[in-house]
Design a protein around this motif. Structure first.
Motif, PDB file in Angstrom:
ATOM      1  N   ARG B  57     -75.841  69.634   0.851  1.00  0.00           N
ATOM      2  CA  ARG B  57     -75.890  70.616  -0.216  1.00  0.00           C
ATOM      3  C   ARG B  57     -75.525  70.046  -1.585  1.00  0.00           C
ATOM      4  O   ARG B  57     -75.716  70.708  -2.604  1.00  0.00           O
ATOM      5  CB  ARG B  57     -74.980  71.803   0.131  1.00  0.00           C
ATOM      6  CG  ARG B  57     -75.622  72.690   1.162  1.00  0.00           C
ATOM      7  CD  ARG B  57     -74.645  73.588   1.862  1.00  0.00           C
ATOM      8  NE  ARG B  57     -75.401  74.482   2.729  1.00  0.00           N
ATOM      9  CZ  ARG B  57     -75.700  75.738   2.411  1.00  0.00           C
ATOM     10  NH1 ARG B  57     -75.273  76.254   1.291  1.00  0.00           N
ATOM     11  NH2 ARG B  57     -76.425  76.469   3.232  1.00  0.00           N
ATOM     12  N   ASN B  60     -78.964  69.081  -3.709  1.00  0.00           N
ATOM     13  CA  ASN B  60     -79.736  69.975  -4.594  1.00  0.00           C
ATOM     14  C   ASN B  60     -78.843  71.012  -5.252  1.00  0.00           C
ATOM     15  O   ASN B  60     -79.285  72.092  -5.626  1.00  0.00           O
ATOM     16  CB  ASN B  60     -80.898  70.646  -3.844  1.00  0.00           C
ATOM     17  CG  ASN B  60     -80.431  71.653  -2.822  1.00  0.00           C
ATOM     18  OD1 ASN B  60     -79.275  71.642  -2.416  1.00  0.00           O
ATOM     19  ND2 ASN B  60     -81.316  72.524  -2.408  1.00  0.00           N
ATOM     20  N   MET B  62     -76.681  73.032  -4.173  1.00  0.00           N
ATOM     21  CA  MET B  62     -76.438  74.336  -3.552  1.00  0.00           C
ATOM     22  C   MET B  62     -74.941  74.626  -3.498  1.00  0.00           C
ATOM     23  O   MET B  62     -74.532  75.768  -3.397  1.00  0.00           O
ATOM     24  CB  MET B  62     -77.018  74.375  -2.125  1.00  0.00           C
ATOM     25  CG  MET B  62     -78.528  74.570  -2.071  1.00  0.00           C
ATOM     26  SD  MET B  62     -79.149  76.016  -2.927  1.00  0.00           S
ATOM     27  CE  MET B  62     -79.104  77.225  -1.606  1.00  0.00           C
ATOM     28  N   ARG B  93     -83.266  72.368  -7.946  1.00  0.00           N
ATOM     29  CA  ARG B  93     -83.627  72.966  -6.663  1.00  0.00           C
ATOM     30  C   ARG B  93     -85.132  73.115  -6.498  1.00  0.00           C
ATOM     31  O   ARG B  93     -85.627  73.226  -5.387  1.00  0.00           O
ATOM     32  CB  ARG B  93     -82.935  74.321  -6.494  1.00  0.00           C
ATOM     33  CG  ARG B  93     -81.440  74.157  -6.411  1.00  0.00           C
ATOM     34  CD  ARG B  93     -80.747  75.472  -6.145  1.00  0.00           C
ATOM     35  NE  ARG B  93     -79.345  75.341  -6.527  1.00  0.00           N
ATOM     36  CZ  ARG B  93     -78.747  76.098  -7.422  1.00  0.00           C
ATOM     37  NH1 ARG B  93     -79.401  77.068  -8.015  1.00  0.00           N
ATOM     38  NH2 ARG B  93     -77.482  75.887  -7.718  1.00  0.00           N
ATOM     39  N   ILE B  96     -86.042  69.449  -5.472  1.00  0.00           N
ATOM     40  CA  ILE B  96     -85.455  69.046  -4.203  1.00  0.00           C
ATOM     41  C   ILE B  96     -85.292  70.292  -3.349  1.00  0.00           C
ATOM     42  O   ILE B  96     -84.391  71.091  -3.559  1.00  0.00           O
ATOM     43  CB  ILE B  96     -84.100  68.333  -4.425  1.00  0.00           C
ATOM     44  CG1 ILE B  96     -84.298  67.156  -5.402  1.00  0.00           C
ATOM     45  CG2 ILE B  96     -83.516  67.875  -3.098  1.00  0.00           C
ATOM     46  CD1 ILE B  96     -83.033  66.433  -5.769  1.00  0.00           C
ATOM     47  N   GLY B  97     -86.220  70.502  -2.418  1.00  0.00           N
ATOM     48  CA  GLY B  97     -86.277  71.746  -1.660  1.00  0.00           C
ATOM     49  C   GLY B  97     -85.339  71.743  -0.472  1.00  0.00           C
ATOM     50  O   GLY B  97     -84.807  70.709  -0.075  1.00  0.00           O
ATOM     51  N   MET B  98     -85.144  72.948   0.099  1.00  0.00           N
ATOM     52  CA  MET B  98     -84.199  73.040   1.202  1.00  0.00           C
ATOM     53  C   MET B  98     -84.711  73.988   2.292  1.00  0.00           C
ATOM     54  O   MET B  98     -85.293  75.027   2.007  1.00  0.00           O
ATOM     55  CB  MET B  98     -82.860  73.534   0.687  1.00  0.00           C
ATOM     56  CG  MET B  98     -81.760  73.410   1.716  1.00  0.00           C
ATOM     57  SD  MET B  98     -80.150  73.438   0.921  1.00  0.00           S
ATOM     58  CE  MET B  98     -79.204  72.422   2.025  1.00  0.00           C
ATOM     59  N   PHE B 100     -83.182  75.905   5.790  1.00  0.00           N
ATOM     60  CA  PHE B 100     -81.852  76.226   6.296  1.00  0.00           C
ATOM     61  C   PHE B 100     -81.817  76.280   7.819  1.00  0.00           C
ATOM     62  O   PHE B 100     -82.838  76.285   8.488  1.00  0.00           O
ATOM     63  CB  PHE B 100     -81.383  77.549   5.693  1.00  0.00           C
ATOM     64  CG  PHE B 100     -81.301  77.493   4.190  1.00  0.00           C
ATOM     65  CD1 PHE B 100     -80.109  77.177   3.567  1.00  0.00           C
ATOM     66  CD2 PHE B 100     -82.419  77.733   3.406  1.00  0.00           C
ATOM     67  CE1 PHE B 100     -80.032  77.105   2.184  1.00  0.00           C
ATOM     68  CE2 PHE B 100     -82.354  77.662   2.017  1.00  0.00           C
ATOM     69  CZ  PHE B 100     -81.153  77.345   1.409  1.00  0.00           C
ATOM     70  N   ASN B 104     -84.909  81.908   7.408  1.00  0.00           N
ATOM     71  CA  ASN B 104     -84.553  83.022   6.516  1.00  0.00           C
ATOM     72  C   ASN B 104     -85.730  83.457   5.651  1.00  0.00           C
ATOM     73  O   ASN B 104     -85.655  83.426   4.433  1.00  0.00           O
ATOM     74  CB  ASN B 104     -83.347  82.641   5.645  1.00  0.00           C
ATOM     75  CG  ASN B 104     -83.585  81.389   4.826  1.00  0.00           C
ATOM     76  OD1 ASN B 104     -84.611  80.731   4.980  1.00  0.00           O
ATOM     77  ND2 ASN B 104     -82.670  81.054   3.950  1.00  0.00           N
ATOM     78  N   PRO B 105     -86.835  83.875   6.305  1.00  0.00           N
ATOM     79  CA  PRO B 105     -87.955  84.374   5.494  1.00  0.00           C
ATOM     80  C   PRO B 105     -87.531  85.632   4.747  1.00  0.00           C
ATOM     81  O   PRO B 105     -86.638  86.348   5.193  1.00  0.00           O
ATOM     82  CB  PRO B 105     -89.025  84.700   6.537  1.00  0.00           C
ATOM     83  CG  PRO B 105     -88.289  84.915   7.807  1.00  0.00           C
ATOM     84  CD  PRO B 105     -87.092  84.016   7.744  1.00  0.00           C
ATOM     85  N   PHE B 106     -88.169  85.867   3.609  1.00  0.00           N
ATOM     86  CA  PHE B 106     -87.926  87.118   2.890  1.00  0.00           C
ATOM     87  C   PHE B 106     -88.578  88.253   3.671  1.00  0.00           C
ATOM     88  O   PHE B 106     -89.627  88.042   4.288  1.00  0.00           O
ATOM     89  CB  PHE B 106     -88.530  87.069   1.490  1.00  0.00           C
ATOM     90  CG  PHE B 106     -87.999  85.947   0.640  1.00  0.00           C
ATOM     91  CD1 PHE B 106     -86.634  85.810   0.444  1.00  0.00           C
ATOM     92  CD2 PHE B 106     -88.857  85.045   0.046  1.00  0.00           C
ATOM     93  CE1 PHE B 106     -86.146  84.785  -0.350  1.00  0.00           C
ATOM     94  CE2 PHE B 106     -88.365  84.018  -0.747  1.00  0.00           C
ATOM     95  CZ  PHE B 106     -87.006  83.883  -0.946  1.00  0.00           C
ATOM     96  N   ARG B 167     -92.881  77.547   2.562  1.00  0.00           N
ATOM     97  CA  ARG B 167     -92.369  78.170   1.335  1.00  0.00           C
ATOM     98  C   ARG B 167     -91.718  77.114   0.449  1.00  0.00           C
ATOM     99  O   ARG B 167     -91.885  77.118  -0.769  1.00  0.00           O
ATOM    100  CB  ARG B 167     -91.373  79.255   1.735  1.00  0.00           C
ATOM    101  CG  ARG B 167     -90.804  80.036   0.612  1.00  0.00           C
ATOM    102  CD  ARG B 167     -89.903  81.125   1.131  1.00  0.00           C
ATOM    103  NE  ARG B 167     -88.710  80.588   1.791  1.00  0.00           N
ATOM    104  CZ  ARG B 167     -87.811  81.331   2.415  1.00  0.00           C
ATOM    105  NH1 ARG B 167     -87.965  82.638   2.480  1.00  0.00           N
ATOM    106  NH2 ARG B 167     -86.764  80.791   2.978  1.00  0.00           N
ATOM    107  N   ALA B 168     -90.962  76.200   1.101  1.00  0.00           N
ATOM    108  CA  ALA B 168     -90.319  75.141   0.321  1.00  0.00           C
ATOM    109  C   ALA B 168     -91.359  74.177  -0.248  1.00  0.00           C
ATOM    110  O   ALA B 168     -91.222  73.693  -1.373  1.00  0.00           O
ATOM    111  CB  ALA B 168     -89.313  74.391   1.193  1.00  0.00           C
TER     112      ALA B 168
END
Lengths: 296, 258
Positions: B57, B60, B62, B93, B96-98, B100, B104-106, B167-168
């Motif tokens: 973390r 990026n 976080m 961010r 540099i994507g993340m 998890f 955790n989709p919306f 998504r990332a």
């Protein structure tokens, strides 16, 4: 303890323990019944007294000295005006305050002080808000509010519901999982974009439910409105926020305090109307909550 | 301690210099200096609480979201310190994507999940192409192309995680940080994610935190072993798992503790 028992039947000591359990169970049941029975009796009494007076003219007539011609038109309009304005004022303020407290405020003494004060304000007697409303909105802000007007009443009631609304909104915002925020920030969203696209939409059902419940508490408020001088005998409906007004609760108070039995019936009929309004608001809140219920 | 040196030929995607993370009085990362080679998979392994997620973390920013966390030291990305005053964490961010641990989709449509990132920066005219390309890269396109408007929460766990990867990818990061991306998934979904990592590394630098040593051995080129906030050993994955230099590393990878 050396005696060996073969039967699984309850020994006397267990029978006694079970009996004590039963006693407690019935004590709790009777405590519940006290509340429920009282409510049912009250409702039945009001219904018996008032149902016959719920005629169409009851809704279309203004209050009158003659019971047969008296109605709740001005009170009903006043209540709708008051609640509408109150929602318009308190909703944006309450939601914005909750967003700030949950998403922006740094955890520290300032936040703690504010949070404690909001919790305390939620417990302040409503008459105190009435006194404040009288001093600030009715007297001091008279050029803006026009004195004892709907807007003064709505501002006063807004102060009353704000703490409840803020706390309910905070809870709804807190219920939005942190993983959603992380996902959003992780993609390079700013705080505002995260709040706007994820936190608020996901918290909105909870916020709306809280708002409606807060307003349904406010709809029965009488004391602060009497304090700011909402008149009891009004034979017109408000044309704008600066007009004088009355509300259902005050009309009920007024009728109920008269000696003639006919006015008691009118009061009962008005109570039925107020209860119907309240129940439909609560039903709307429950419907909203269920419709948006979400598994994370 | 053996370590990976790539900065001399300009091949480091990320470079940390004496990075320390403190939560209040507790130092979670105690001065880590390491280089992450470009377009390689680096695995961070170590027992629970060793600081591997905390270190990830840092890459990026976080950790900025945790009010009590204080980061010192430097994390260099293209020679620029991510923690320099002029650096905006929001831009960091995006680059540099993340991904998890828990998918955790919306709670939105599949399309909107992938499109959310690109939409943050404006209204890209080729949004449909970006969404399709990202989903293809995440090996999810064929499974979802006919139901792009369905709610993403209706997908299986493994699909949800690949959606999170898509998504990332949609915001075209250079580095992808993965925090135990397969630990919440069943073995088959997990294998798909591993396969995907091996395809993605052709275009991206990947840093993956994992509890699963077989997984680290399968997917990564380099492995860093962390223990209570310190980098014990960092070497070729093969070396770490077959001939580690440190006794401590050997004890961990052979399952003697942890």
């Amino acid at each position: 303890m050396s005696v060996e028992r073969h039967s699984l039947e309850a020994p006397p000591e267990l029978v006694a323990r079970r009996r004590r359990g039963k006693v407690f169970q019935y004590l709790c049941l009777s405590a519940t019944l006290v509340g429920v029975v009282t409510l049912v009796v009250l409702l039945a009494d009001v219904l018996i007294d008032g149902v016959a007076w719920l005629t169409p003219t009851f809704f279309t007539e203004f209050p009158s000295r003659i019971p047969a011609r008296a109605g709740i038109k001005s009170a009903l309009y006043g209540t709708v005006w008051l609640m509408g304005l109150c929602a318009l004022i308190s909703f944006p303020l309450g939601v914005a305050a909750a967003v700030w407290l949950e998403e922006y405020a740094k955890k520290g003494w300032l936040q703690t002080v504010i949070q404690t004060n909001i919790a305390n304000l939620a417990g302040v007697p409503s008459i105190v808000y009435g006194i404040l409303g009288l001093a600030v909105f009715v007297r001091w802000m008279v050029p803006f509010t026009g004195g004892r007007s709907v807007i003064s009443g709505a501002l006063t009631i807004s102060l009353l519901v704000l703490p409840i609304l803020i706390i309910a909104s905070q809870e709804a915002i807190r219920a939005v999982p942190g993983s959603i925020r992380e996902a959003s920030y992780g993609l390079g969203a700013t705080k505002w974009q995260t709040v706007r696209h994820h936190v608020l939409p996901n918290a909105m059902p909870g916020i709306l439910t809280g708002t409606i419940l807060a307003l349904s508490r406010a709809i029965g408020e009488t004391a602060p409105l009497i304090m700011i001088g909402a008149l009891t005998f009004i034979a017109f409906v408000p044309d704008g926020p600066r007009d004088q007004f009355t509300v259902l609760s005050i009309q009920i108070y007024n009728w109920a305090s008269r000696p003639q039995p006919e006015f008691q019936h009118l009061a009962a009929a008005a109570i039925i109307v107020l209860l119907m309004l309240l129940l439909s608001m609560n039903a709307l809140a429950i419907w909203l909550r269920n419709r948006h219920h979400r598994e994370w | 301690m053996p370590t990976i040196r790539v900065s001399a030929n300009g091949e480091a995607a990320l470079e940390t210099r004496d990075v320390r993370v403190r939560y209040g009085n507790n130092e979670a990362i105690k001065g880590i200096t390491m280089e992450i080679p470009r377009k390689r998979v680096v695995a961070l392994i170590g027992p629970s609480g060793c600081g591997k997620s905390t270190l990830l973390r840092c890459f990026n920013r976080m950790n900025d979201l945790v009010p009590s966390a204080a980061v010192t030291g430097e994390v260099l990305f293209h020679g620029e310190n991510l923690y320099a005053d002029h650096v905006d964490p929001v831009e960091v961010r995006r680059r540099i994507g993340m991904v998890f641990q828990k998918p955790n989709p919306f709670p939105k449509s599949i399309y909107d999940n992938v499109a959310f990132g690109p939409r943050l920066y404006g209204r890209p005219p080729d949004l449909d192409d970006i969404v399709e390309r990202s989903l293809r890269q995440a090996a999810l396109w064929d499974e979802v192309k006919d139901r792009m408007n369905d709610n993403a929460l209706g997908l299986s766990g493994g699909q949800q995680q690949r959606l999170c990867i898509a998504r990332a990818l949609a915001v075209t990061p250079e580095i992808l940080l993965m925090d135990e991306p397969a630990s919440a998934l069943d073995p088959i979904a997990s294998a798909k994610i591993e396969e995907l990592i091996q395809q993605l590394v052709e275009h991206y630098t990947i840093v993956i935190v994992t509890h699963n040593m077989q997984q680290a051995a399968r997917v990564s080129h380099y492995t860093a072993y962390l223990y209570i906030g310190e980098l014990i050993e960092y070497d070729d994955t093969n070396t770490i798992f077959t001939a580690p230099h440190e006794k401590h590393t050997e004890d961990y990878v052979t399952g003697r503790f942890g």
